[in-house]
Structure formats: C-alpha cells, structure tokens
Design an enzyme around this catalytic site. Structure first.
Site, mmCIF file in Angstrom:
data_model
loop_
_atom_site.group_PDB
_atom_site.id
_atom_site.type_symbol
_atom_site.label_atom_id
_atom_site.label_comp_id
_atom_site.label_asym_id
_atom_site.label_seq_id
_atom_site.Cartn_x
_atom_site.Cartn_y
_atom_site.Cartn_z
ATOM 1 N N CYS A 131 0.829 -1.202 0.000
ATOM 2 C CA CYS A 131 0.000 0.000 0.000
ATOM 3 C C CYS A 131 0.869 1.261 0.000
ATOM 4 O O CYS A 131 1.508 1.565 -0.980
ATOM 5 C CB CYS A 131 -0.970 -0.041 1.178
ATOM 6 S SG CYS A 131 -2.355 1.097 1.012
ATOM 7 N N HIS A 132 0.919 2.018 1.099
ATOM 8 C CA HIS A 132 1.829 3.164 1.181
ATOM 9 C C HIS A 132 3.194 2.773 1.727
ATOM 10 O O HIS A 132 4.100 3.608 1.773
ATOM 11 C CB HIS A 132 1.214 4.269 2.043
ATOM 12 C CG HIS A 132 0.076 4.987 1.387
ATOM 13 N ND1 HIS A 132 -1.230 4.585 1.531
ATOM 14 C CD2 HIS A 132 0.054 6.065 0.557
ATOM 15 C CE1 HIS A 132 -2.013 5.393 0.834
ATOM 16 N NE2 HIS A 132 -1.268 6.300 0.228
ATOM 17 N N GLU A 162 -5.436 7.202 -4.547
ATOM 18 C CA GLU A 162 -5.237 8.379 -3.699
ATOM 19 C C GLU A 162 -6.311 9.418 -3.980
ATOM 20 O O GLU A 162 -6.844 10.061 -3.056
ATOM 21 C CB GLU A 162 -3.844 8.963 -3.936
ATOM 22 C CG GLU A 162 -3.295 9.769 -2.773
ATOM 23 C CD GLU A 162 -2.944 8.908 -1.570
ATOM 24 O OE1 GLU A 162 -3.796 8.823 -0.651
ATOM 25 O OE2 GLU A 162 -1.840 8.348 -1.542
#
Length: 228
Positions: A131-132, A162
């Site tokens: 993910c991030h 996002e």
C-alpha cells in the site's frame, strides 16, 4: 536462514493539516504477521522513532487484528518498538514495510531504516512493502548508489486510489509517480483490488487487500531458496 522477519512501522501521526490522525494501518501489519507466524517465522517490529507507534484502521470485528493485538509478544513490542539503529539486519530473512498514510512523511528520508533494508537485501534477503509502505522504497539505494526499484516491477497505492480517498492534495507526493521517477515499472490493478508484484527478491502490493498476498509471496521466495 534466521526464520525471522522484521515488520517496519511509521511513527508519523497526523495527516497533513487535515486535523485527522494517521499512523500504520493495523491490518497491513496484522495479516502479514499471521501469515508469517503460521509458517513458523518469528516476527519483530521496528518503527522510525521507536516507542509506541500510532495506529489506525482498527476493526474489532477482524479476528486477525484481535489476535495480533492480544499476542503477548506483539503487544509488548508495540508499546516499545526499537528504532532502526537498534536493529541488526543480519538477524532477518526479510523486511516488510506496512502501510498507512503516515509512511509518506517519515519512511522516504529515514536513512537508517533504508540501511536496514539494504543490508537485508544485499545479504540475500527479501524486501517487501504494501500500500503506502513502498514509500520506504522511493529513496532506497543499494551500495552502488542505484535505486533498489530501478528497472523493477512494483505495485503501490495508485494515483487513482489516492484521488478516490480524497488525499491527493494532502500527501507530500504521489507515490506511484515518485516510484516511476525512480525508473520503477509500476503496475496497477483496479482500485482497491488485490494486486501483488514479485520481481526477484522485491515484493510489493497495491493496497490493504494485497497484504496477505504480499506476505505469502515473501514466504514463497524464502521457501524456494531464492533468498540466500
């Protein structure tokens, strides 16, 4: 092989100037933890600043999250995580960067955390992120100065995702774009669907739905002997 895996967590707790909290996204640590521990691996934690890292995404209806938080070893370590400089990379077969928006602020420029991953990778281990979590990879260079992601297939939270969560103007940079600027070959699937990419000993996943799959791919590499 050490049969130990390190999960890295953000220490950043505020979501830009929104007034909302952030931190590591609990399911992106808990679900990989279950995969790793079920396979007989010991899991340690590290966070950028050490101590108790901020946590979001708690779902009391998720039995895996509950088991993670109730585990005596994990609960103790969550209250007092070591800093990257207190970690010996030689102890680990893999490092797994859990996501959460907080990672976008403190993962990219933490050179000590990057050194831990570089040493694990150059020692024949696996680097993984979901993910991030791949924010940790945007400035991660190998000993020869090249970016780890250069020329490699990767997945990460996409620009479209996002935008869908309304945070394009809040995060300090666009993760997909920054990885592409580092010459990574970004691969994206439909928003919020599981998508895991393996390129050698680098494993990345697009979003929370990819967490279990990334962990399973890490184990496949370790079992195959592709990791030293």
């Amino acid at each position: 092989m050490t049969k130990k895996i390190l999960i890295a967590l953000t220490s950043h707790d505020h979501l830009g100037d929104t007034g909302s909290p952030t931190g590591f996204y609990l399911p992106e640590a808990a679900h990989p933890w279950k995969v790793f521990t079920d396979a007989g691996y010991e899991v340690d934690l590290v966070s950028v600043k050490g101590g108790e890292p901020p946590m979001v995404g708690v779902d009391p209806a998720d039995p895996v999250q509950n088991a993670f938080l109730a585990d005596d070893r994990i609960s103790g370590r969550l209250k007092a995580t070591p800093r990257p400089q207190d970690v010996d990379p030689a102890q680990y077969d893999a490092i797994f960067y859990a996501g959460g928006h907080g990672t976008m602020w403190d993962f990219p420029d933490d050179t000590t955390l990057a050194r831990v991953a570089r040493d694990i990778y150059e020692g024949g281990g696996v680097v993984a992120a979901v993910c991030h979590g791949p924010a940790a990879l945007v400035n991660l260079t190998l000993s020869d100065g090249t970016y780890l992601v250069a020329g490699k297939e990767v997945a990460a939270f996409t620009n479209d995702e996002e935008s869908a969560v309304g945070l394009t103007g809040v995060v300090p940079f666009a993760l997909q774009t920054r990885l592409e600027e580092r010459s990574a070959k970004h691969s994206g699937a439909a928003d919020f669907t599981a998508h895991v990419v393996v390129d050698g000993r680098l494993v990345t996943g697009q979003n929370p739905a990819s967490s279990t799959g990334v962990a399973e791919a890490v184990l496949e590499i370790l079992r195959s002997g592709a990791a030293a």
